[in-house]
Design a protein around this motif. Structure first.
Motif, PDB file in Angstrom:
ATOM      1  N   UNK A 290      -0.458  10.574  -8.590  1.00 24.99           N
ATOM      2  CA  UNK A 290      -1.437  10.052  -9.549  1.00 24.99           C
ATOM      3  C   UNK A 290      -0.752   9.395 -10.740  1.00 24.99           C
TER       4      UNK A 290
ATOM      5  N   UNK B 125       1.851   2.320  -3.844  1.00 25.26           N
ATOM      6  CA  UNK B 125       0.999   3.241  -4.626  1.00 25.26           C
ATOM      7  C   UNK B 125       0.412   4.349  -3.766  1.00 25.26           C
TER       8      UNK B 125
ATOM      9  N   UNK C 217       0.745  15.649  -5.579  1.00 29.38           N
ATOM     10  CA  UNK C 217      -0.400  14.816  -5.933  1.00 29.38           C
ATOM     11  C   UNK C 217      -0.340  14.370  -7.391  1.00 29.38           C
TER      12      UNK C 217
ATOM     13  N   UNK D 142       0.202   6.025  -9.618  1.00 28.38           N
ATOM     14  CA  UNK D 142      -0.970   5.156  -9.455  1.00 28.38           C
ATOM     15  C   UNK D 142      -1.511   4.680 -10.801  1.00 28.38           C
TER      16      UNK D 142
ATOM     17  N   UNK E  21      -1.252   4.525  -1.037  1.00 26.94           N
ATOM     18  CA  UNK E  21      -2.465   4.489  -0.229  1.00 26.94           C
ATOM     19  C   UNK E  21      -2.062   4.715   1.220  1.00 26.94           C
ATOM     20  N   UNK E  22      -0.804   4.362   1.543  1.00 27.51           N
ATOM     21  CA  UNK E  22      -0.209   4.758   2.819  1.00 27.51           C
ATOM     22  C   UNK E  22       1.051   5.553   2.493  1.00 27.51           C
TER      23      UNK E  22
ATOM     24  N   UNK F  99       0.828  -1.218   0.000  1.00 22.13           N
ATOM     25  CA  UNK F  99       0.000   0.000   0.000  1.00 22.13           C
ATOM     26  C   UNK F  99       0.861   1.266   0.000  1.00 22.13           C
TER      27      UNK F  99
ATOM     28  N   UNK G 235      -3.980  -2.113  -8.703  1.00 23.36           N
ATOM     29  CA  UNK G 235      -4.058  -2.773  -7.398  1.00 23.36           C
ATOM     30  C   UNK G 235      -5.346  -3.566  -7.287  1.00 23.36           C
TER      31      UNK G 235
ATOM     32  N   UNK H 224      -7.695  -5.596  -4.468  1.00 20.55           N
ATOM     33  CA  UNK H 224      -7.880  -5.612  -3.022  1.00 20.55           C
ATOM     34  C   UNK H 224      -8.476  -6.933  -2.552  1.00 20.55           C
TER      35      UNK H 224
END
Lengths: 261, 466
Positions: A94, A69, A90, A97, A71-72, A66, A102, A104
């Motif tokens: 992006x 990419x 940002x 990403x 997310x953390x 995580x 990903x 989940x």
């Protein structure tokens, strides 16, 4: 806790397949408040390489991918994906990403959209693809994961295995260079695990660079180029599947393998 | 009365009664005590409604209740409005029904056709209200507003005509929605007049429609596409403005609307204004920018801490100090502003609840696909969050609708306030107070209940697609 680096593990973890590393983590630390989730993670993943990350729950496997990419957010060290280093910008995030798909554990399909809209949403919104193009591309992906006939249904009408295959197709629609799998089969009924793993195996054979967090040792044996074993936020041991499963070096690894095999 | 009727109507009434009313000793006791009470109450209600009540206070003033002091020589505008709205609802219902059908068929879901019986089940309270109006109109034709039977017939015919939009081919389905929007604006403007800024809403609807209907994919360059689409939208809006400039007829401004007509219009306008404002406030309150967050939180807490009636008074007496000299709004405009501001604070909290109820994984999935935060909000989070809060939101709107009766306190003649005129008439001074109250209360209930039923249907239908 001070972390002393095991030179052998460091060497194994940073020795990627091929010359060029697609993903490179250097001395990554991650904290949740006072709790340190990742300690000094050094890892390289090469072009078309499949790395399987295993370890007991709470060992930081999910946190690691995580972080890749964003997310953390990692607190120390650096993470580079496809030559771009993750920063707070940002746009930069992006960009990374978009190159990183990903999947989940809980699918996270968009329940208010049909299967085909789930898949075309990002290409149309992010890549500004035309509707027809995006849809024909999506149909190809659905055929690849084996469920083209479900295109107009809603996620809630599908089985767990079908939903996860849609989720894989949704990620692939962005044409990522790397795929991250966060325990993709853990929420599935046993009879549905195989259909998802089959898709992943096909993907690996097709040359996709993948990092897979999983408890499916059969998958690790069959597909992985390297297996990474994590425990308590550290990379404990890294090796090829044959080496890792038949001749583990560390006590923690031996204990873990004896518990699950 | 109402409780005992179905018991007797069933063939196996005895079994039903034993099972439901006398299944043990205390249930039997409750039944023995409650049943006579209910029967007695029913008897008294029956006595009041059909024997003792002097409905002349209502029947002779039907026009007053419906349209208040609206200029009688302009009544044709109200008739035109009713007909245009009927057409709009017909077109909207037809388009909605067709797109639901298509979506269901695509997804392989069972599609249950909406039937007249189904519509009646949702709208029976309104049907009952209209039936009573018709009955009263026949009791006292002099008090009736226009010829009610002719009007109802025309409304039904126009609505059925509009419903034929169902037959529009799928390709041009969105035309139905555009038409519905324009008709709603026209319906409003046929009363308020086509002058001043009247072109704005229609220009906006048609402009957006033009923008959306020019396919982006036809152009190679994103910026060229944007330019062409924007240019098309602006040209269409300007044409609308031109047409409005030529037509330019003044109507009857809302400062002289009254009665049930005013109640419905004010509520609808306040709802239309409060919803987007509340949505923006909810988003602002969850913003990462502290200034925005503080402003939204401050606004919401301030407004929620003040009674609506105080806000209405402030709209009349305090707003003047806050606005620049020379600006003057009618008291109805002020009331609409006050009601919208009030409701928007509640809408904001309801929407915030919906946003928080959404699993984090939904946002993460959007992020992982490289989508920008506004896109995630617009395409993933809001559609789901808003569906989740339909019941609470409709509840708030029903509340707003009923609270519009407070306008009578600031001297605006809405549905409830008409009673004061009626009871100022020589014949009804101090008499038939209960009758007019019951009638007005029933009118509010009929609309509120229909709204509630419609929202239940909306909930059920949206859940199907999950």
């Amino acid at each position: 806790m001070t972390s002393e680096r095991n030179p052998q593990v460091y060497a194994d973890a940073t020795q990627s397949k091929g010359d060029e590393a697609v993903i490179e983590c250097i001395a990554v630390d991650k904290f949740f408040g006072d709790f340190q989730a990742l300690y000094d993670i050094n890892m390289k993943v090469g072009q078309q390489e499949v790395v399987v990350v295993i370890g007991p729950s709470g060992s930081g496997k999910s946190t690691l991918i995580r972080c890749i990419n964003r997310l953390e957010k990692h607190d120390r060290g650096s993470i580079t994906v496809g030559g771009v280093e993750l920063t707070d910008d940002i746009r930069n995030v992006q960009e990374i990403r978009r190159e990183t798909g990903m999947v989940f554990q809980s699918f996270n399909l968009f329940p208010h959209l049909t299967v085909i809209d789930n898949i075309t949403l990002a290409p149309r919104q992010v890549r500004r693809a035309a509707k027809d193009e995006a849809e024909s591309e999506a149909m190809k992906l659905l055929e690849r994961v084996g469920i083209p006939e479900q295109a107009r249904k809603y996620p809630g009408q599908l089985s767990g295995g079908q939903q996860q295959r849609v989720a894989i197709a949704r990620s692939l629609a962005m044409k990522p260079k790397v795929m991250l799998f966060d325990e993709p089969t853990s929420a599935l009924d046993p009879e549905m695990i195989k259909e998802v793993l089959d898709v992943m195996v096909e993907l690996a054979k097709g040359g996709m660079t993948m990092i897979v967090v999983t408890h499916e040792m059969g998958f690790a044996r069959a597909v992985a180029d390297r297996v990474v074993f994590m425990s308590d936020g550290r990379i404990v041991e890294v090796g090829t599947p044959e080496h890792f499963f038949t001749d583990p070096q560390e006590d923690r690894t031996k204990l873990f393998l004896s518990q699950i095999l | 009365m109402t409780a005992s009727a179905p018991v007797l109507a069933r063939p196996n009434a005895a079994q039903w009664a034993r099972k439901n009313l006398f299944n043990n000793w205390w249930s039997g006791l409750v039944t023995v005590i409650a049943l006579p009470l209910l029967v007695y109450l029913g008897y008294r209600v029956f006595l009041f409604v059909f024997v003792n009540a002097q409905w002349e206070a209502v029947t002779r003033n039907l026009t007053l209740f419906m349209q208040g002091t609206f200029p009688r020589d302009q009544q044709w505008r109200l008739i035109a409005q009713v007909l245009i709205f009927a057409l709009a609802f017909g077109v909207g219902a037809g388009t909605n029904s067709a797109s639901t059908r298509d979506a269901a068929q695509d997804a392989g879901l069972k599609y249950t056709k909406s039937t007249i019986v189904g519509t009646f089940r949702r709208m029976w309270s309104l049907a009952l209200f209209i039936a009573i109006l018709l009955y009263f109109a026949t009791l006292d034709p002099a008090g009736a507003w226009y010829n009610p039977f002719l009007l109802i017939g025309a409304v039904a015919a126009v609505a059925v005509l509009g419903y034929q939009s169902k037959r529009l081919p799928r390709r041009v389905r969105n035309l139905g929605w555009v038409l519905t929007g324009i008709l709603l604006v026209f319906g409003f403007q046929v009363v308020s007049g086509f002058d001043a800024g009247g072109w704005v809403p229609v220009g906006l609807i048609l402009g957006v429609a033009t923008y959306m209907s020019i396919p982006e994919g036809r152009f190679n360059n994103r910026w060229v596409a944007l330019g062409v689409r924007l240019a098309g939208a602006i040209v269409v809006a300007l044409v609308v403005r031109l047409i409005y400039g030529v037509v330019d007829t003044t109507g009857v401004g809302w400062d002289v609307w009254s009665g049930l007509h005013l109640t419905l219009m004010v509520s609808a306008l306040a709802i239309v204004l409060a919803f987007p404002l509340g949505l923006l406030l909810a988003l602002a309150r969850r913003s990462t920018l502290p200034a925005l967050r503080w402003i939204a939180t401050g606004y919401i807490e301030l407004i929620r801490g003040v009674p609506l009636i105080a806000l209405l008074f402030m709209g009349q007496y305090v707003l003047g100090f806050l606005l620049p000299e020379g600006t003057d709004f009618s008291s109805i405009t002020r009331a609409i502003v006050a009601m919208s501001l009030f409701t928007s604070a509640y809408v904001a909290e309801i929407v915030r609840g919906g946003l928080q109820s959404l699993p984090k994984g939904q946002t993460e999935a959007g992020q992982a696909l490289g989508m920008a935060p506004p896109t995630i909000m617009r395409r993933i989070v809001l559609p789901q969050a808003l569906r989740a809060v339909i019941p609470a939101m409709v509840g708030q709107f029903i509340s707003l609708f009923k609270d519009s009766s407070l306008l009578t306190i600031i001297g605006i003649l809405e549905f409830l306030g008409v009673r004061e005129i009626v009871h100022a008439q020589a014949d009804f001074r101090g008499v038939a107070i209960a009758e007019t109250l019951v009638f007005v209360a029933f009118g509010y209930w009929a609309f509120a209940f229909a709204m509630s039923r419609e929202s239940q249907r909306l909930e059920r239908r949206l859940r199907v697609s999950r």
